[in-house]
Write a protein that holds these residues in place. Structure first.
Motif, PDB file in Angstrom:
ATOM      1  N   ASP A 252       3.252  10.980  -0.252  1.00 19.98           N
ATOM      2  CA  ASP A 252       2.128  11.228   0.644  1.00 19.98           C
ATOM      3  C   ASP A 252       2.676  11.676   1.992  1.00 19.98           C
ATOM      4  O   ASP A 252       3.873  11.994   2.107  1.00 19.98           O
TER       5      ASP A 252
ATOM      6  N   ASP B 127      -4.039  14.461  -1.226  1.00 23.24           N
ATOM      7  CA  ASP B 127      -3.487  13.696  -0.119  1.00 23.24           C
ATOM      8  C   ASP B 127      -2.310  12.811  -0.534  1.00 23.24           C
ATOM      9  O   ASP B 127      -1.529  12.390   0.310  1.00 23.24           O
ATOM     10  N   PHE B 128      -2.211  12.526  -1.812  1.00 26.36           N
ATOM     11  CA  PHE B 128      -1.076  11.761  -2.338  1.00 26.36           C
ATOM     12  C   PHE B 128      -0.849  12.210  -3.774  1.00 26.36           C
ATOM     13  O   PHE B 128      -1.750  12.767  -4.418  1.00 26.36           O
TER      14      PHE B 128
ATOM     15  N   ALA C 193      -1.857   4.078  -2.859  1.00 23.67           N
ATOM     16  CA  ALA C 193      -2.606   4.597  -1.709  1.00 23.67           C
ATOM     17  C   ALA C 193      -3.632   3.582  -1.219  1.00 23.67           C
ATOM     18  O   ALA C 193      -3.833   3.412  -0.001  1.00 23.67           O
TER      19      ALA C 193
ATOM     20  N   LEU D  70      -9.161   9.813   0.765  1.00 23.49           N
ATOM     21  CA  LEU D  70      -7.853  10.202   0.249  1.00 23.49           C
ATOM     22  C   LEU D  70      -7.989  10.476  -1.239  1.00 23.49           C
ATOM     23  O   LEU D  70      -8.456   9.613  -1.995  1.00 23.49           O
TER      24      LEU D  70
END
Length: 429
Positions: free
Chosen positions: A244, A225-226, A270, A220
């Motif tokens: 996310d 991804d975030f 995350a 990630l």
């Protein structure tokens, strides 16, 4: 041994070893019963930001109801800060017991191998694993000392790993290229263990991509991804939105300033979510919000006084100094201020001085006190003609005499910042 004697025993151990292998610490851990094999770990490395991320991950997991160990370095006020449970430093009795266990383990090994020795960091790392196992923590957040692959902490198989950033630092140990540094840091990535990364230069991203492909590790990445969005200053802190695939967490409060801290906070969220998911542990948005709001961390753009305004920051490499300069511009705008900087001799001194020389700020260069690695004031290269040199105490006195109504920012080394903080706020050991 009492507490002071236990700490003195630790500090008399050698600082560096001839090899960066794990055989010494694994032998010591075996004599301690292999405590590192039983924990649920979060393992965090990075050139900058690893302490802030480790702190925030621990706070978030604590807010969810877990009992969380936290191992970081260096300490700022007291040695005991390096080993904490639920952000409470190891008590005197716990430290005494841990050192006694470590000494007994060493004595046992030396029956067969009289010349066996470990470094100070190896010994402290082993004590942390032992103490967390003894106390039965639900999770332990472990900050890498230097690099990753050969670091003494890299004897665990974590639930999730995180790499906060990659820049040039500790070149004698990690190499002079971003590819070399990233290769060291990618060493904490374990087969099929998720890894979370912050902003990475392309050279480092290429290394990480190859490692996660080889280990089949879920990856990630920040801004892929975030995301950390809509950041804004709120007093001496910030608010932002985390996003996310699961949705958005708006108006999160973070008690730290600096644009880079928003990325650190997002990496921490995350990472905590990955840990909770892997352990099948509920982690609610409310708990993330509460943990992040509690994530104060000393010596990271920390305001320790309003009148006079004194700020401490641990920036100690070119990447950190450039982030500090950007933060000062964001927080203070064009307001005049004084920068007091002390740098260790094994850092990229020229790169840091070059960045500082481009600023409009008054500059004091000071030796880092009580540190054999400190750079002598006469050895600072290519400093601006307007820069001045003194001890930090003399520089502080001069600032207070002439510019007491303007901000003073202390940076360049966590060891300098720790000395200033201990003196001005009180502290021991």
């Amino acid at each position: 041994m009492n507490e002071a004697e236990s700490i003195a025993y630790i500090h008399q151990l050698p600082r560096l070893a001839k090899t960066g292998k794990h055989d010494r610490i694994l032998r010591l851990l075996a004599a301690l019963g292999n405590p590192h094999q039983t924990g649920a770990y979060v393992h965090i490395t990075g050139t900058n930001g690893k302490g802030s991320v480790a702190n925030a991950v621990a706070h978030i997991l604590e807010a969810s109801g877990l009992t969380v160990g936290l191992f970081t370095s260096p300490y700022i006020m007291r040695f005991n800060e390096r080993i904490m449970i639920d952000h409470q430093p190891i008590p005197a009795a716990g430290l005494i017991a841990a050192v006694a266990a470590g000494r007994h383990a060493l004595a046992t090994i030396r029956v067969e191998e009289p010349a066996f020795a470990v470094t100070e960091f190896e010994f402290i790392t082993a004590l942390a694993f032992w103490y967390f196992a003894q106390q039965g923590v639900d999770a332990a957040v472990i900050e890498v000392g230097i690099g990753g692959d050969t670091d003494s902490t890299n004897v665990i198989t974590p639930v999730v790993s995180a790499i906060t950033s990659v820049g040039l630092d500790h070149q004698k140990l990690l190499g002079n290229t971003l590819t070399s540094v990233a290769t060291h840091k990618a060493g904490i990535i374990k087969p099929q263990v998720p890894v979370v990364t912050g902003h990475l230069p392309q050279e480092a991203e290429t290394v990480i991509a190859a490692k996660v492909a080889a280990t089949a590790s879920p990856w990630l990445a920040l801004d892929r991804d975030f995301f950390a969005e809509n950041g804004r200053l709120v007093g001496w802190g910030q608010s932002f939105t985390y996003r996310d695939d699961a949705g958005r967490l708006p108006e999160l409060e973070l008690p730290l300033v600096g644009q880079y801290q928003l990325g650190n906070a997002a990496v921490a969220i995350a990472t905590a979510k990955q840990f909770a998911q892997a352990r099948d542990w509920p982690l609610s948005p409310r708990e993330i919000r509460r943990g992040l709001a509690a994530s104060q961390w000393p010596a990271r753009m920390e305001k320790i006084s309003d009148a006079p305004l004194i700020v401490l920051d641990g920036a100690h490499n070119p990447q950190g100094i450039n982030s500090l300069i950007a933060t000062l511009r964001r927080v203070f705008g064009s307001q005049p201020l004084t920068l007091m900087v002390g740098i260790l001799g094994d850092k990229d001194v020229a790169g840091m001085v070059a960045a500082l020389a481009k600023t409009p700020y008054r500059l004091w260069f000071v030796p880092v006190p009580d540190n054999p690695r400190a750079l002598a004031v006469a050895d600072y290269p290519d400093v601006p003609n307007s820069a001045r040199f003194a001890s930090w105490q003399a520089a502080l006195a001069a600032h207070m005499s002439d510019y007491a109504d303007e901000p003073l920012v202390v940076a360049g080394s966590l060891y300098l910042v720790a000395a200033v903080r201990q003196t001005l706020l009180g502290g021991d050991q």
